[in-house]
Design an enzyme around this catalytic site. Structure first.
Site, PDB file in Angstrom:
ATOM      1  N   ASP A 114       0.837  -1.192   0.000  1.00 40.61           N
ATOM      2  CA  ASP A 114       0.000   0.000   0.000  1.00 40.61           C
ATOM      3  C   ASP A 114       0.876   1.247   0.000  1.00 40.61           C
ATOM      4  OD1 ASP A 114      -2.261   1.574   0.108  1.00 40.61           O
ATOM      5  OD2 ASP A 114      -3.165   0.480   1.766  1.00 40.61           O
TER       6      ASP A 114
ATOM      7  N   GLU B   2       3.166   5.128  -3.637  1.00 41.62           N
ATOM      8  CA  GLU B   2       3.490   6.309  -4.457  1.00 41.62           C
ATOM      9  C   GLU B   2       4.556   7.226  -3.830  1.00 41.62           C
ATOM     10  OE1 GLU B   2      -0.276   7.031  -2.218  1.00 41.62           O
ATOM     11  OE2 GLU B   2       0.410   5.361  -3.410  1.00 41.62           O
TER      12      GLU B   2
ATOM     13  N   ASP C 286      -7.943   4.528  -3.388  1.00 41.00           N
ATOM     14  CA  ASP C 286      -9.108   4.712  -2.519  1.00 41.00           C
ATOM     15  C   ASP C 286     -10.179   5.543  -3.212  1.00 41.00           C
ATOM     16  OD1 ASP C 286      -7.572   3.340  -0.705  1.00 41.00           O
ATOM     17  OD2 ASP C 286      -6.933   5.127   0.381  1.00 41.00           O
TER      18      ASP C 286
END
Length: 797
Positions: free
Chosen positions: A398, A401, A471
């Site tokens: 997760d 980035e 998300d």
């Protein structure tokens, strides 16, 4: 000295900007035009690298994305008036000796692309390092559709007219690449924030930091060919295990060992197929222990027992790991003294888990320097010892980035192992994901690496990763936008992609799962997810397990169960398509233009796609069966009404005939049809000539062998299909331990040939039955059973 476009154009106008000659190198040519060094380097006959620098030829950047090395290419370079013409077997490149502008053409002289102007170099101080901001513009034809740029949420398929700052984010994964319907692609090899602009002035990449202009032009002839060239340049795709193509259940978050195990047990009790359970964050305990990669939460007292229980039910576990660490973790304490952490705001912002974050108690969590080989090694060692040793099956990486919160301009000055964070910002996920893959492969394990990750950059396909859209909100419009987002992502050469089925946040649904509009949305999203490379239900604010949507005999529950079962029946088709991705550099999630580029009507259809090369999918992306009974907006009270069946328009591409998957009714291509779309039907069409295998009913992917497969042959065109099999979860296929069985349909002769089995592997099915059905317009012919022992069979149907 500042190098600007205006200065160079001025030199051109006065006649001072002129290359007197060029130099031939082993890879191409180089020259100097008005102080700009230009080099053309062939990587293969179809790929050429263009380098332009204001200061030197000797440019030694080590690409993070490109792993190919130039091959020996036969080419010629001759002066033709004011240009040098460079030709390989596949490409012609014209380089203007007066301006340095490069044009790309086919060998027969058809123009593919040309630069519009000289590059721009603007002096830039990158955290104390003297360098440039760089840009290059190109000229595209009017009406020419282009695709790529990564996974964007702009809802567009063609990226013409886009003005976008390409920087990694939660729901957008950027790749500085586009390809054209003309059969070429451009990879802009720069990792700093980059603006892509397409308008009447041209099509431009402008990057904040760059020592030179550095891009690759590739010609593939069509979309598949361009993808193949991009893979040749940046790396091929390893095989996922078969279980990775089953159904996965997740939520934010399962809060105890008992809950996680109980989810798998309930699926088994209901008889609904499941292959994976995903454990989200905070199994490690408090936010100060963020990403400790250990089960420190008291609600997970015996992780070895948990894994034994899950594996005992023939399921797999994928677990959340992050690109950042809490201040009390062992990883933080190992990295911080060595300068391996980035000083920037990230998630979580508070040491307290309460919402909203209490900023009086900062978490101290920091991202690690994924560009540092030593940091990647520390990351891996803790992952190996803390989680892999327990038998965890895959990694949910997760925030790769990574999350960048409370942005400060000086954050971009953070020094990484490879320079400023600004300089390498967009390549962060590539290095982070690559570190895990490379280290796990080095173990020589008999298990394939599986990574689910939130961000990606060019080349990440080589690291066994499936990227999801982050998300996203649960709305009908957001569902619609995921389709072109995934298609453009796939067109950059990265084939494995998925999205949170049902959307992550339910902020538009205060009644959560009690709102029938959300229940309808979830059913449609799951139908779409059935035909993506990974089928995974996940989200916050409410659980998403099938029993949350009713019980057997109720419309939404039955629709969910129907499509999970359909996914499993398609596993032989999906797994064979995944082999095409690995072995032939193919794509499984396909924009219509990949197969029907001659039909301009499909160039910008962003709400339909092909799953593999045979199935046309048209997801329902608007509500049909919910009506408002009171209120409006977020406070509206709605009820479901299934009494009247609604329709969805579907365009069937010209160049093929099509069969309705559900009715076997046949349609000519090049028309729009209205398809009834009850809550349990997604419009689904099969290309005439397709050969589609269907597997047995199972509770998990490897429950039953594929010794009795149903084969459907769709009449109306010649067709072929390669059935691929191996051991399903190791790398022996890299040692040629696999089998291929080719099915060929001769439409005019009405004969099906099942070719001799090629190859072998341990556990190979020696004898089997194929139950063959010929599908014709509106009818299903009787089933004929072929007994197959590996030798060729031909039979008239």
């Amino acid at each position: 000295m500042k190098k600007s476009l205006y200065l160079l154009l001025g030199l051109l106008f006065t006649g001072q900007l002129f290359a007197q000659d060029f130099e031939t190198t082993s890879q191409g040519v180089r020259m100097n035009v008005g102080g700009t060094a230009i080099e053309v380097q062939f990587y293969n006959p179809s790929i050429v690298r263009i380098l332009k620098s204001p200061e030197r030829w000797e440019y030694s950047k080590q690409s993070l994305s490109v792993i190919a090395v130039p091959t020996a290419v036969d080419f010629t370079a001759r002066r033709r008036g004011n240009a040098v013409r460079i030709e390989s077997d596949e490409l012609r490149i014209d380089l203007d000796l007066r301006t340095g502008i490069v044009s790309f053409l086919t060998r027969n002289g058809r123009t593919l692309l040309r630069e519009k102007a000289v590059p721009t170099f603007t002096d830039f101080n990158d955290a104390g390092v003297k360098t440039f901001s760089v840009g290059q513009s190109f000229v595209l034809e009017d009406g020419e559709a282009v695709y790529g740029l990564g996974q964007l949420q702009n809802g567009q398929l063609s990226q013409r007219g886009v003005d976008k700052n390409l920087i990694q984010g939660n729901t957008e994964d950027v790749v500085t690449f586009f390809q054209s319907v003309k059969g070429y692609g451009i990879f802009w090899d720069n990792y700093s924030p980059t603006r892509f602009t397409d308008n009447t002035e041209g099509t431009t990449f402008r990057s904040e930091v760059g020592d030179c202009v550095d891009y690759y032009f590739m010609y593939g002839g069509n979309a598949d060919g361009v993808v193949a060239q991009m893979r040749a340049l940046t790396g091929d795709v390893p095989m996922f295990p078969l279980w990775a193509y089953g159904f996965f259940q997740s939520k934010e978050r399962y809060k105890s060992q008992n809950e996680t195990v109980g989810i798998v047990r309930r699926y088994r009790e209901l008889g609904v197929p499941l292959d994976g359970i995903i454990q989200d964050w905070q199994y490690w305990g408090s936010n100060y222990l963020w990403n400790a990669m250990e089960f420190l939460n008291e609600e997970f007292p015996d992780p070895k027992r948990m894994m034994s229980d899950i594996h005992g039910m023939n399921a797999k576990m994928v677990i959340s790991i992050w690109a950042s660490f809490g201040s009390m973790t062992k990883q933080y304490r190992a990295m911080e003294p060595q300068g391996m952490l980035l000083d920037m705001g990230t998630w979580p912002q508070s040491g307290s888990s309460k919402w909203p974050p209490n900023r009086d108690y900062p978490s101290g969590v920091k991202p690690y320097d994924a560009f540092h080989p030593g940091a990647r090694q520390i990351y891996w060692e803790h992952l190996r010892d803390g989680l892999l040793s327990l038998g965890i099956d895959g990694w949910w990486m997760d925030s790769t980035e990574p999350d960048h919160l409370d942005f400060r301009p000086q954050d971009m000055d953070n020094q990484t192992y490879l320079g400023s964070f600004r300089k390498v910002r967009n390549a962060y996920p590539l290095l982070s994901v690559g570190g895990v893959y490379d280290n796990q492969r080095a173990l020589n394990s008999d298990r394939r690496v599986f990574i689910l990750t939130r961000s990606a950059f060019a080349g990440q396909q080589r690291y066994g990763a499936n990227t999801w859209t982050g998300d996203v909100q649960a709305t009908w419009d957001v569902l619609r936008r995921q389709i072109p987002a995934g298609l453009n992502f796939s067109l950059t050469g990265i084939p494995h992609w998925n999205t949170d089925i049902g959307g992550f946040f339910l902020g538009n649904y205060p009644r959560r799962l009690e709102d029938p509009d959300y229940r309808e949305l979830y059913a449609r999203w799951l139908q779409f997810g059935t035909f993506t490379p990974m089928m995974r239900s996940h989200g916050a604010d409410a659980p998403r397990e099938i029993w949350q949507f009713g019980e057997k005999g109720q419309p939404v529950y039955d629709a969910i169960e129907k499509y999970i079962n359909l996914r499993y029946s398609l596993l032989p088709y999906i797994y064979s398509a995944s082999w095409d991705v690995t072995h032939r550099r193919g794509s499984i999630f396909r924009a219509l233009e990949m197969d029907f580029v001659a039909d301009k009507a499909v160039w910008n259809i962003g709400d339909q796609f092909l799953f593999g090369k045979s199935l046309l999918v048209a997801p329902v992306v608007e509500p049909m069966y919910t009506r408002v009974v009171s209120g409006e907006g977020r406070t509206a009270v709605r009820e479901a009404d299934f009494s009247t069946v609604k329709y969805r328009d579907v365009y069937l591409p010209q160049g093929a005939d099509w069969y309705d998957f559900w009715t076997n009714q046949k349609y000519s291509g090049g028309q729009t049809v209205q398809r009834e779309a009850p809550i349990d039907v997604i419009p689904l069409y099969v290309r005439a000539g397709a050969i589609v295998p269907f597997g047995p009913a199972v509770q998990y992917a490897e429950e039953k062998p594929w010794d009795n497969l149903d084969i459907r042959v769709y009449n109306g065109a010649d067709g072929s299909f390669v059935l691929y099999e191996d051991e399903f979860d190791n790398y022996n296929y890299e040692k040629s331990q696999y089998t291929e069985i080719t099915f060929d349909w001769d439409d005019s002769a009405r004969t099906l040939t099942i070719g001799a089995r090629q190859g072998n592997y341990q556990g190979m099915i020696e004898r089997r039955n194929f139950r063959v059905t010929l599908i014709e317009d509106g009818k299903t012919n009787s089933i004929e059973t072929f007994s197959y022992n590996g030798n060729e069979i031909t039979k008239k149907l």
